[in-house]
Write a protein that holds these residues in place. Structure first.
Motif, PDB file in Angstrom:
ATOM      1  N   ASP A   1       0.875  -1.180   0.000  1.00 30.43           N
ATOM      2  CA  ASP A   1       0.000   0.000   0.000  1.00 30.43           C
ATOM      3  C   ASP A   1       0.908   1.224   0.000  1.00 30.43           C
ATOM      4  O   ASP A   1       2.099   1.105  -0.308  1.00 30.43           O
ATOM      5  CB  ASP A   1      -0.992  -0.023   1.174  1.00 30.43           C
ATOM      6  N   HIS A   2       0.387   2.386   0.341  1.00 27.62           N
ATOM      7  CA  HIS A   2       1.210   3.596   0.260  1.00 27.62           C
ATOM      8  C   HIS A   2       2.254   3.682   1.361  1.00 27.62           C
ATOM      9  O   HIS A   2       3.126   4.560   1.329  1.00 27.62           O
ATOM     10  CB  HIS A   2       0.314   4.846   0.308  1.00 27.62           C
TER      11      HIS A   2
ATOM     12  N   ALA B   1      -3.828   0.092  -7.639  1.00 25.47           N
ATOM     13  CA  ALA B   1      -3.700   1.385  -6.971  1.00 25.47           C
ATOM     14  C   ALA B   1      -4.056   2.537  -7.904  1.00 25.47           C
ATOM     15  O   ALA B   1      -5.224   2.883  -8.060  1.00 25.47           O
ATOM     16  CB  ALA B   1      -2.280   1.534  -6.413  1.00 25.47           C
TER      17      ALA B   1
END
Length: 419
Positions: A243-244, A295
């Motif tokens: 994820d980020h 994403a």
């Protein structure tokens, strides 16, 4: 010249021109097919918790209304601009047409980092944005849905704001809202479920045993997390996640449900498997059977495409692969099987359509009914894309976009040009 610019819009335009050339669409028809019907920019002033007044910029683009109302998500992100929103609306048009849904593409957004807002500020911004959009949207004009940075709570605020101005409850103005407020069972996991379903169809198509397969998911938000869980239930080993905040990789695999539970508790993936952390730029090129970018746009460029080490590229995100990367993928001796975004992530809009229909009729289906109808719709589109790709000797992306663009074009031709 148009007001739409930027790398994401340029990518959408390049993809369209490739398909227009393939379909031999005359030059004088192309702008009418590509350029959005309507683009709206609004200022959204709200009171902040510290007493300041802050103004955020919001957008909504309706690509076309030829087949029915515009349909598309609303994203809250700091890099949102009108070019990106227009590109996403264009892609949504081809996606809806490919799935044979009675929609044109729409998309909206607010330039904001929602993580920096308090719950009260987030509600104020959401209500103000919808208030500014009321003259331009409606259940038969433009139906909103969640996207990056928004969720079912934001949709509930949108619905309530619109309903207060109408004087009656209008559940069909948005989709992706809470089940208790007129939403549909299965909507939260629909996009990720569709990614897992189609990736499994690709495994079968290529003769790969699901129980011996591996997958990497770049992006562990709503789409990536449910795709990981869906693949794991089918026997695929999840060897990479990101994820980020972090990227993790382990050939032995991760428990997708445990990773999901961790994110639900901590809101981020970081801390789930510290010992397995790697550089996020390396994750996309690690060996696997299924690579699912879930994403943002343009993460697979020409350089990354040349280094990919997967058998199947399942595009859970919108526009993750650039046109230059497509050229690289098409030139490989052992070509990667691409499930293009307008097919791969269509589960969300398909179930949004189911929710809209249920809201209009006030008659609701069970989750099993929703998922059965979803898989049947995805399988129909899958077969059309693979069949067209084989018959015409083109890539899956060209096949999918050709179907979508051609359906919109024929609908516009049938209706004519008014006045």
């Amino acid at each position: 010249m148009t007001l739409f610019a930027g790398p994401v819009f340029d990518m959408a335009r390049t993809q369209f021109n490739i398909i227009a050339d393939h379909l031999e669409i005359p030059s004088d028809e192309r702008d009418r097919l590509l350029l959005p019907k309507r683009a709206i920019s609004v200022s959204c002033p709200i009171h902040m918790d510290d007493g300041r007044t802050a103004v955020f910029t919001g957008y909504r683009v309706q690509h076309h209304l030829t087949l029915g109302p515009a349909k598309g998500g609303t994203r809250y992100a700091p890099n949102v601009d009108i070019g990106e929103i227009a590109a996403l609306a264009i892609w949504m048009s081809w996606k809806c047409a490919l799935a044979d849904l009675p929609y044109g593409g729409g998309k909206g957004g607010v330039t904001v980092d929602p993580r920096l807002l308090s719950p009260r500020e987030l509600e104020s911004l959401s209500r103000r944005y919808m208030q500014e959009m009321i003259p331009f949207v409606g259940p038969h004009t433009d139906v909103m849905a969640p996207d990056m940075g928004t969720n079912e709570q934001v949709m509930a605020w949108f619905m309530d704001t619109y309903s207060m101005y109408q004087g009656v409850t209008v559940t069909e103005i948005v989709t992706g809202k809470p089940v208790g407020s007129g939403g549909t069972l299965g909507r939260n996991e629909a996009t990720g479920h569709g990614v897992a379903f189609l990736a499994s169809r690709a495994l079968d198509h290529l003769g790969i045993d699901p129980l011996a397969s591996t997958a990497i998911l770049q992006g562990f938000g709503n789409v990536g997390s449910h795709a990981a869980i869906g693949l794991a239930r089918r026997g695929t080993r999840i060897v990479g996640l990101s994820d980020h905040t972090v990227a993790i990789y382990d050939r032995n695999g991760f428990d997708a449900q445990s990773a999901f539970d961790h994110v639900m508790k901590h809101r981020v993936l970081k801390g789930f498997a510290d010992q397995a952390e790697i550089d996020p730029t390396e994750l996309l090129t690690k060996p696997c059977d299924i690579l699912a970018p879930c994403a943002v746009e343009r993460v697979i460029d020409e350089e990354v495409a040349a280094a990919l080490n997967c058998r199947i590229l399942a595009e859970g995100a919108n526009g993750p692969t650039t046109p230059d990367a497509d050229l690289v993928l098409g030139n490989q001796n052992n070509a990667i099987f691409v499930i293009p975004d307008i097919l791969c992530n269509a589960g969300g809009v398909i179930v949004s359509y189911f929710e809209w229909v249920q809201s209009l009729q006030q008659y609701f289906w069970s989750k099993d009914e929703v998922m059965e109808k979803l898989e049947r719709a995805l399988d129909r589109s899958w077969r059309q894309v693979v069949d067209r790709a084989n018959r015409h000797g083109v890539s899956n992306r060209t096949a999918a976009m050709s179907i979508g663009v051609d359906r919109v074009r024929k609908a516009k031709q049938a209706r004519g040009l008014f006045p």
